[in-house]
Design a protein around this motif. Sequence first.
Motif, PDB file in Angstrom:
ATOM      1  N   SER A 247       3.061   2.284   2.168  1.00 35.50           N
ATOM      2  CA  SER A 247       1.792   1.781   2.710  1.00 35.50           C
ATOM      3  C   SER A 247       1.715   1.979   4.220  1.00 35.50           C
ATOM      4  O   SER A 247       2.734   1.956   4.917  1.00 35.50           O
ATOM      5  CB  SER A 247       1.632   0.296   2.377  1.00 35.50           C
ATOM      6  OG  SER A 247       1.654   0.095   0.974  1.00 35.50           O
TER       7      SER A 247
ATOM      8  N   SER B 226      -1.447   2.145   7.819  1.00 33.05           N
ATOM      9  CA  SER B 226      -2.809   1.884   8.299  1.00 33.05           C
ATOM     10  C   SER B 226      -3.257   2.962   9.265  1.00 33.05           C
ATOM     11  O   SER B 226      -2.464   3.483  10.042  1.00 33.05           O
ATOM     12  CB  SER B 226      -2.876   0.519   9.007  1.00 33.05           C
ATOM     13  OG  SER B 226      -2.568  -0.527   8.127  1.00 33.05           O
TER      14      SER B 226
ATOM     15  N   GLU C 109     -12.965  -3.310   0.107  1.00 31.55           N
ATOM     16  CA  GLU C 109     -11.839  -2.729  -0.637  1.00 31.55           C
ATOM     17  C   GLU C 109     -12.339  -1.788  -1.706  1.00 31.55           C
ATOM     18  O   GLU C 109     -13.406  -1.990  -2.306  1.00 31.55           O
ATOM     19  CB  GLU C 109     -11.012  -3.825  -1.318  1.00 31.55           C
ATOM     20  CG  GLU C 109     -10.111  -4.595  -0.412  1.00 31.55           C
ATOM     21  CD  GLU C 109      -9.160  -5.509  -1.178  1.00 31.55           C
ATOM     22  OE1 GLU C 109      -9.357  -6.733  -1.113  1.00 31.55           O
ATOM     23  OE2 GLU C 109      -8.246  -4.991  -1.833  1.00 31.55           O
TER      24      GLU C 109
ATOM     25  N   ARG D 217      -7.003   1.675  -3.649  1.00 31.02           N
ATOM     26  CA  ARG D 217      -5.858   1.468  -2.757  1.00 31.02           C
ATOM     27  C   ARG D 217      -6.268   1.350  -1.291  1.00 31.02           C
ATOM     28  O   ARG D 217      -5.408   1.228  -0.416  1.00 31.02           O
ATOM     29  CB  ARG D 217      -4.875   2.632  -2.929  1.00 31.02           C
ATOM     30  CG  ARG D 217      -4.249   2.691  -4.318  1.00 31.02           C
ATOM     31  CD  ARG D 217      -3.343   3.905  -4.462  1.00 31.02           C
ATOM     32  NE  ARG D 217      -4.080   5.142  -4.437  1.00 31.02           N
ATOM     33  CZ  ARG D 217      -4.755   5.618  -5.457  1.00 31.02           C
ATOM     34  NH1 ARG D 217      -4.794   4.960  -6.605  1.00 31.02           N
ATOM     35  NH2 ARG D 217      -5.412   6.786  -5.360  1.00 31.02           N
TER      36      ARG D 217
ATOM     37  N   LYS E 291      -8.411  -0.412   1.922  1.00 30.50           N
ATOM     38  CA  LYS E 291      -9.037  -1.626   2.419  1.00 30.50           C
ATOM     39  C   LYS E 291      -9.411  -1.405   3.871  1.00 30.50           C
ATOM     40  O   LYS E 291      -8.565  -1.044   4.682  1.00 30.50           O
ATOM     41  CB  LYS E 291      -8.103  -2.818   2.301  1.00 30.50           C
ATOM     42  CG  LYS E 291      -8.683  -4.128   2.825  1.00 30.50           C
ATOM     43  CD  LYS E 291      -7.661  -5.256   2.666  1.00 30.50           C
ATOM     44  CE  LYS E 291      -8.162  -6.565   3.205  1.00 30.50           C
ATOM     45  NZ  LYS E 291      -7.152  -7.647   3.038  1.00 30.50           N
TER      46      LYS E 291
ATOM     47  N   HIS F 168      -6.497   0.406   5.687  1.00 30.05           N
ATOM     48  CA  HIS F 168      -5.171   0.161   5.134  1.00 30.05           C
ATOM     49  C   HIS F 168      -5.054   0.897   3.807  1.00 30.05           C
ATOM     50  O   HIS F 168      -5.940   0.798   2.951  1.00 30.05           O
ATOM     51  CB  HIS F 168      -4.969  -1.338   4.919  1.00 30.05           C
ATOM     52  CG  HIS F 168      -5.209  -2.170   6.139  1.00 30.05           C
ATOM     53  ND1 HIS F 168      -4.277  -2.321   7.136  1.00 30.05           N
ATOM     54  CD2 HIS F 168      -6.307  -2.883   6.527  1.00 30.05           C
ATOM     55  CE1 HIS F 168      -4.781  -3.098   8.086  1.00 30.05           C
ATOM     56  NE2 HIS F 168      -6.016  -3.452   7.743  1.00 30.05           N
TER      57      HIS F 168
ATOM     58  N   THR G 113      -2.648   1.148   0.600  1.00 28.00           N
ATOM     59  CA  THR G 113      -1.561   0.466  -0.100  1.00 28.00           C
ATOM     60  C   THR G 113      -1.030   1.357  -1.216  1.00 28.00           C
ATOM     61  O   THR G 113      -1.790   1.845  -2.042  1.00 28.00           O
ATOM     62  CB  THR G 113      -2.046  -0.855  -0.688  1.00 28.00           C
ATOM     63  OG1 THR G 113      -2.572  -1.672   0.374  1.00 28.00           O
ATOM     64  CG2 THR G 113      -0.901  -1.595  -1.382  1.00 28.00           C
ATOM     65  N   ALA G 114       0.297   1.561  -1.186  1.00 31.35           N
ATOM     66  CA  ALA G 114       0.963   2.365  -2.220  1.00 31.35           C
ATOM     67  C   ALA G 114       0.219   3.666  -2.479  1.00 31.35           C
ATOM     68  O   ALA G 114      -0.243   3.919  -3.595  1.00 31.35           O
ATOM     69  CB  ALA G 114       1.116   1.556  -3.501  1.00 31.35           C
TER      70      ALA G 114
END
Lengths: 114, 109
Positions: free
Chosen positions: B18, B20, B58, B61, B63, B74, B76-77
């Motif tokens: 993850s 950003s 969101e 994955r 956000k 962001h 994520t995974a």
Amino acid sequence: SAVISQKPSRDICQRGTSLTIQCQVDSQVTMMFWYRQQPGQSLTLIATANQGSEATYESGFVIDKFPISRPNLTFSTLTVSNMSPEDSSIYLCSARTGLHTEAFFGQGTRLTVV
Amino acid sequence: EDQVTQSPEALRLQEGESSSLNCSYTVSGLRGLFWYRQDPGKGPEFLFTLYSAGEEKEKERLKATLTKKESFLHITAPKPEDSATYLCAVTDNFNKFYFGSGTKLNVKP
């Protein structure tokens, strides 16, 4: 949302000639724009296409070089005139449905001038 | 003066790692901040709109968050299919759109 179709998708042109790019939106939109994107670079606004009146050009872009038409609320054309190799780029049509809303983009026209 | 600055210019991640992306802006009278994804040879694809500080959006994955000076995307995974260039844009009181230079994300399996 709006679906935008651009054509041609790509073209190779001789220097000194002109190319007209067409942009069709699937619904009536308030604003239409034309952008240029050099490889690996971000988007540069060429002009705002105004329905029924002359386009509004950004600094560095002039009507004689990039004439734009917008005869109605769903269609616009951009002509790249008297082309030189420096005009090789991706040209993108964009539309927005209202003030301060997101912009939607066509797939772009990849122009190569030889 | 740059209105929108994105960092980093390029980001390499392993699948599942993850991270950003940052978008800072200096326009006065921010009226909207937009995130786009652009795949090679294609036009930008709209992801999110944020209008006020504290707002979050969101999608799968991704956000997006917004403060008074910057926005973060962001991831994520991430998966290899998330590889693309992510563009940030803002619009001001004069309804002009300003694009950042983008972050090129490469997710390796």
